[in-house]
Design a protein around this motif. Structure first.
Motif, PDB file in Angstrom:
ATOM      1  N   GLU A  14       0.065 -36.356  35.737  1.00 14.92           N
ATOM      2  CA  GLU A  14       0.247 -37.085  34.482  1.00 14.92           C
ATOM      3  C   GLU A  14       1.329 -38.153  34.609  1.00 14.92           C
ATOM      4  O   GLU A  14       1.205 -39.235  34.040  1.00 14.92           O
ATOM      5  N   PHE A  18       0.604 -41.944  34.106  1.00 16.48           N
ATOM      6  CA  PHE A  18       1.429 -42.608  33.099  1.00 16.48           C
ATOM      7  C   PHE A  18       1.907 -43.954  33.628  1.00 16.48           C
ATOM      8  O   PHE A  18       1.751 -44.995  32.981  1.00 16.48           O
ATOM      9  N   PHE A  22       0.364 -47.760  32.635  1.00 13.21           N
ATOM     10  CA  PHE A  22       1.269 -48.793  32.127  1.00 13.21           C
ATOM     11  C   PHE A  22       1.134 -50.072  32.940  1.00 13.21           C
ATOM     12  O   PHE A  22       1.039 -51.171  32.391  1.00 13.21           O
ATOM     13  N   PHE A  46      -2.677 -44.556  29.832  1.00  7.96           N
ATOM     14  CA  PHE A  46      -1.250 -44.489  29.553  1.00  7.96           C
ATOM     15  C   PHE A  46      -0.977 -43.607  28.334  1.00  7.96           C
ATOM     16  O   PHE A  46      -0.099 -42.739  28.365  1.00  7.96           O
ATOM     17  N   LEU A  47      -1.715 -43.812  27.245  1.00 11.24           N
ATOM     18  CA  LEU A  47      -1.501 -43.028  26.021  1.00 11.24           C
ATOM     19  C   LEU A  47      -1.824 -41.547  26.220  1.00 11.24           C
ATOM     20  O   LEU A  47      -1.102 -40.674  25.736  1.00 11.24           O
ATOM     21  N   SER A  49      -1.783 -39.805  29.070  1.00  9.26           N
ATOM     22  CA  SER A  49      -0.756 -39.220  29.936  1.00  9.26           C
ATOM     23  C   SER A  49       0.550 -39.034  29.188  1.00  9.26           C
ATOM     24  O   SER A  49       1.224 -38.012  29.325  1.00  9.26           O
ATOM     25  N   MET A  50       0.905 -40.024  28.368  1.00 12.97           N
ATOM     26  CA  MET A  50       2.133 -39.925  27.603  1.00 12.97           C
ATOM     27  C   MET A  50       2.057 -38.785  26.598  1.00 12.97           C
ATOM     28  O   MET A  50       3.034 -38.062  26.397  1.00 12.97           O
ATOM     29  N   PHE A  53       2.516 -35.511  28.475  1.00 11.37           N
ATOM     30  CA  PHE A  53       3.896 -35.466  28.956  1.00 11.37           C
ATOM     31  C   PHE A  53       4.867 -35.144  27.818  1.00 11.37           C
ATOM     32  O   PHE A  53       5.720 -34.263  27.928  1.00 11.37           O
ATOM     33  N   VAL A  54       4.722 -35.844  26.701  1.00  9.54           N
ATOM     34  CA  VAL A  54       5.612 -35.637  25.555  1.00  9.54           C
ATOM     35  C   VAL A  54       5.374 -34.268  24.912  1.00  9.54           C
ATOM     36  O   VAL A  54       6.331 -33.587  24.521  1.00  9.54           O
TER      37      VAL A  54
END
Length: 91
Positions: A14, A18, A22, A46-47, A49-50, A53-54
């Motif tokens: 991820e 990410f 990006f 990107f979204l 993976s983010m 991750f978050v």
């Protein structure tokens, strides 16, 4: 420090996607239709993976280490799948 180690251990793919999403999203912006489609795919990657991750980071900070056993493991996987599907559908 444990959080960084666990992120690298469990979410290495991820983190890579990410960064790649990006770079792809902002490299191919405003260069024509084909580049716009590539940029859109990069933004969605990107979204997604983010989000994973978050979600892991905040869960680790709030709850700590959770050992998913039994049916909860599948429910958690389904919830993450729904989040990623919503990002790709509406992101």
């Amino acid at each position: 420090m444990k959080l960084v180690y666990r992120l690298i251990r469990y979410y290495f793919l991820e983190v890579i996607s990410f960064v790649a999403g990006f770079v792809i999203a902002y490299t191919f912006i405003d260069e024509g239709l084909r580049s716009e489609i590539i940029s859109m795919a990069g933004r969605k990657l990107f979204l997604a993976s983010m989000a994973l991750f978050v979600a892991y980071t905040f869960r680790y900070i709030k709850v700590g280490v959770v050992e998913w056993e039994g049916i909860w493991r599948y429910i958690y996987a389904l919830a993450l799948l729904i989040v990623v599907a919503l990002i790709f559908a509406f992101g």
